[in-house]
Write an enzyme that holds these catalytic residues in place. Structure first.
Site, short mmCIF file in Angstrom:
data_model
loop_
_atom_site.label_atom_id
_atom_site.label_comp_id
_atom_site.label_asym_id
_atom_site.label_seq_id
_atom_site.Cartn_x
_atom_site.Cartn_y
_atom_site.Cartn_z
N GLY A 70 0.81 -1.21 0.00
CA GLY A 70 0.00 0.00 0.00
C GLY A 70 0.85 1.27 0.00
O GLY A 70 0.53 2.24 -0.69
N THR A 71 1.93 1.26 0.75
CA THR A 71 2.77 2.46 0.86
C THR A 71 3.33 2.87 -0.50
O THR A 71 3.25 4.04 -0.88
CB THR A 71 3.93 2.20 1.86
OG1 THR A 71 3.36 1.83 3.11
CG2 THR A 71 4.80 3.42 2.02
N ASN A 150 -7.63 3.57 9.41
CA ASN A 150 -7.07 2.34 9.99
C ASN A 150 -7.08 2.34 11.51
O ASN A 150 -6.98 1.29 12.12
CB ASN A 150 -5.65 2.12 9.48
CG ASN A 150 -4.79 3.34 9.60
OD1 ASN A 150 -5.11 4.41 9.05
ND2 ASN A 150 -3.68 3.24 10.31
N GLN A 178 -7.42 -0.36 3.90
CA GLN A 178 -8.21 -1.06 4.92
C GLN A 178 -9.56 -1.57 4.41
O GLN A 178 -10.25 -2.29 5.13
CB GLN A 178 -8.45 -0.13 6.13
CG GLN A 178 -7.20 0.16 6.94
CD GLN A 178 -6.64 -1.07 7.68
OE1 GLN A 178 -7.33 -2.07 7.88
NE2 GLN A 178 -5.37 -0.99 8.08
N HIS A 200 -1.49 -7.99 2.49
CA HIS A 200 -1.45 -8.58 3.84
C HIS A 200 -2.59 -8.13 4.73
O HIS A 200 -2.73 -8.62 5.86
CB HIS A 200 -0.09 -8.30 4.51
CG HIS A 200 0.17 -6.88 4.88
ND1 HIS A 200 0.43 -6.49 6.17
CD2 HIS A 200 0.22 -5.75 4.15
CE1 HIS A 200 0.64 -5.19 6.21
NE2 HIS A 200 0.52 -4.72 4.99
N THR A 236 12.35 -6.66 -11.24
CA THR A 236 11.76 -7.99 -11.42
C THR A 236 10.58 -8.15 -10.47
O THR A 236 10.66 -7.82 -9.29
CB THR A 236 12.83 -9.08 -11.15
OG1 THR A 236 13.90 -8.86 -12.07
CG2 THR A 236 12.26 -10.48 -11.34
N CYS A 329 -1.00 11.24 23.73
CA CYS A 329 0.09 12.12 24.18
C CYS A 329 1.34 11.86 23.37
O CYS A 329 1.50 10.83 22.73
CB CYS A 329 0.38 11.90 25.66
SG CYS A 329 1.28 10.39 25.98
C1 LIG Z 1 -4.66 3.03 5.72
C2 LIG Z 1 -3.33 2.42 5.39
N1 LIG Z 1 -2.63 2.90 4.35
C3 LIG Z 1 -1.43 2.39 4.02
C4 LIG Z 1 -0.87 1.35 4.72
C5 LIG Z 1 0.44 0.80 4.30
O1 LIG Z 1 0.28 -0.42 3.62
P1 LIG Z 1 1.50 -1.44 3.42
O2 LIG Z 1 1.80 -2.01 4.76
O3 LIG Z 1 0.96 -2.48 2.46
O4 LIG Z 1 2.62 -0.68 2.84
C6 LIG Z 1 -1.57 0.82 5.82
C7 LIG Z 1 -0.98 -0.27 6.63
O5 LIG Z 1 -0.87 -0.17 7.84
C8 LIG Z 1 -2.83 1.37 6.16
O6 LIG Z 1 -3.53 0.91 7.20
#
Ligand SMILES: Cc1ncc(COP(=O)(O)O)c(C=O)c1O
Length: 380
Positions: A70-71, A150, A178, A200, A236, A329
């Site tokens: 996702g990142t 999330n 999510q 995942h 790759t 905090c």
């Molecule tokens: C809302 C959201 N965006 C992005 C990510 C990042 O995804 P990844 O772990 O597949 O890079 C997460 C994972 O915690 C997430 O909850």
């Protein structure tokens, strides 16, 4: 008893996903870019996976790009969306995942865009009229708003936001990490330009993901190198990851409403039993509202307690329960949750995010609530 209630962090892999991946670890090891038969059979499998993902999302295979998660998919959509389309303003919210927030902050620091953060109320809700005002002031902007948060499970209406974005010429990206595999995404009817997935989070492998980019909003590549992913992502391919994420999505779609019903029942039971067991319990964001929040997430805010202050996750861990959280905090070893801070959450109260999957059981929920009751019993 060992209980895993941190499914928003990651999920256990489905055995059927592992089985689908195994032949690509053992036998089909060719490089998909090779033109010989060892390579071709793997290339075919990748394209079959792409077609499967596209079919499930009602998209075209040419709109799906496999990534490392996702990142990377978020980074690609945002950085390259801004660059390709000459975007000067980006609109997002302070409770986005850091994969979005930090990426846009870097773009702003580099002077590429001006960043506009929407306000959120104490429940974490955005104000759609503020978004509309900003879109009127800054047409052709980039809008990045997640489908589900999330940490607190708040849901955004992608249809409503997408229509607004479209009406003002904006590029609309949504972090759907999510929600992918938990809700149906029909990309022919959803007015969205880019969305993302991480395998995942729905019982697929870690380090797998994909990015969807609408055909008529093409963007430049983020990673340069070979011609993989139709020149959109050099390197790759993570073949086993691609096989795994497609299989995991297929399984998720096979009985999505069944999974949803099971998980919702767990969450509802959790809410009802903890309310009956721990006086003063509250729920952060919208997560306590069963119909208005992501059904996999419940963020519990517990009353101030000397015995548990800053130790709640540790105490749960000792009882065999894995969950996650973070206080509002920003002192001590933990930097706290930027989401809870944005909601002005009382730092005296400890918060835990419990997140569920179809592998969880009602017995696990009962055990967890019982432990919470014991932990808080001393002071009530
Ligand atoms: C809302 C959201 N965006 C992005 C990510 C990042 O995804 P990844 O772990 O597949 O890079 C997460 C994972 O915690 C997430 O909850």
């Amino acid at each position: 008893m060992k209980v895993y209630l941190d499914n928003a962090a990651t999920t256990a892999m489905d055995d059927r996903v592992i089985e689908a991946m195994l032949p690509f670890m053992k036998n089909h090891y060719g490089n998909p870019s090779s033109v010989h038969s060892h390579g071709r059979e793997v290339r075919t499998a990748i394209e079959r996976s792409r077609k499967k993902v596209a079919e499930l999302l009602n998209a075209s295979p040419s709109e799906i790009f496999f990534t490392s998660g996702g990142t990377e998919a978020d980074n690609t959509a945002l950085v390259c969306g801004i660059e390709t389309h000459g975007i000067k303003h980006a609109i997002t919210s302070p409770i986005e995942h850091h994969a979005v927030l930090h990426t846009l902050e870097v773009c702003a620091q580099k002077g590429n865009i001006q960043l506009h953060l929407l306000d959120v109320n104490e429940k974490g809700e955005i104000d759609i009229s503020q978004l509309e005002e900003l879109l009127k002031t800054y047409p052709n902007a980039l809008v990045s708003l997640m489908q589900a948060n999330n940490e607190i499970g708040n849901l955004n209406d992608l249809n409503q936001i997408g229509q607004l974005a479209q009406a003002h010429g904006a590029f609309f990206h949504s972090d759907t990490v999510q929600t992918m595999g938990h809700y149906v995404h029909d990309l022919k009817s959803l007015p969205i330009d880019a969305l993302v997935a991480g395998g995942h989070k729905f019982h697929g492998p870690k380090g797998s993901g994909f990015l969807y980019v609408r055909k008529d909003k093409k963007i430049h590549p983020f990673i340069h190198g070979g011609a993989q992913e139709r020149n959109m992502r050099g390197g790759t391919e993570n073949v086993i990851g691609i096989i795994g994420i497609a299989k995991a999505l297929e399984i998720a779609y096979e009985d999505m409403s069944g999974h949803e019903a099971h998980i919702k029942a767990l969450k509802k039971h959790f809410i009802e039993s903890i309310k009956a067991s721990v006086p003063g319990v509250e729920f952060n964001g919208m997560s306590g509202d069963i119909d208005q929040s992501l059904y996999t997430v419940l963020n519990v805010s517990l009353p101030p307690s000397e015995a548990n202050a800053g130790m709640l996750l540790f105490n749960l861990d000792l009882a065999g329960i894995s969950a996650s959280g973070g206080s509002a905090c920003s002192s001590g070893a933990t930097v706290g949750s930027h989401v809870l801070r944005a909601l002005n959450h009382n730092p005296e109260r400890d918060s835990v995010r419990f997140s569920f999957s179809r592998f969880n059981t009602i017995e696990e929920i009962d055990y967890t609530v019982e432990k919470l009751k014991e932990l808080y019993a001393v002071e009530v």
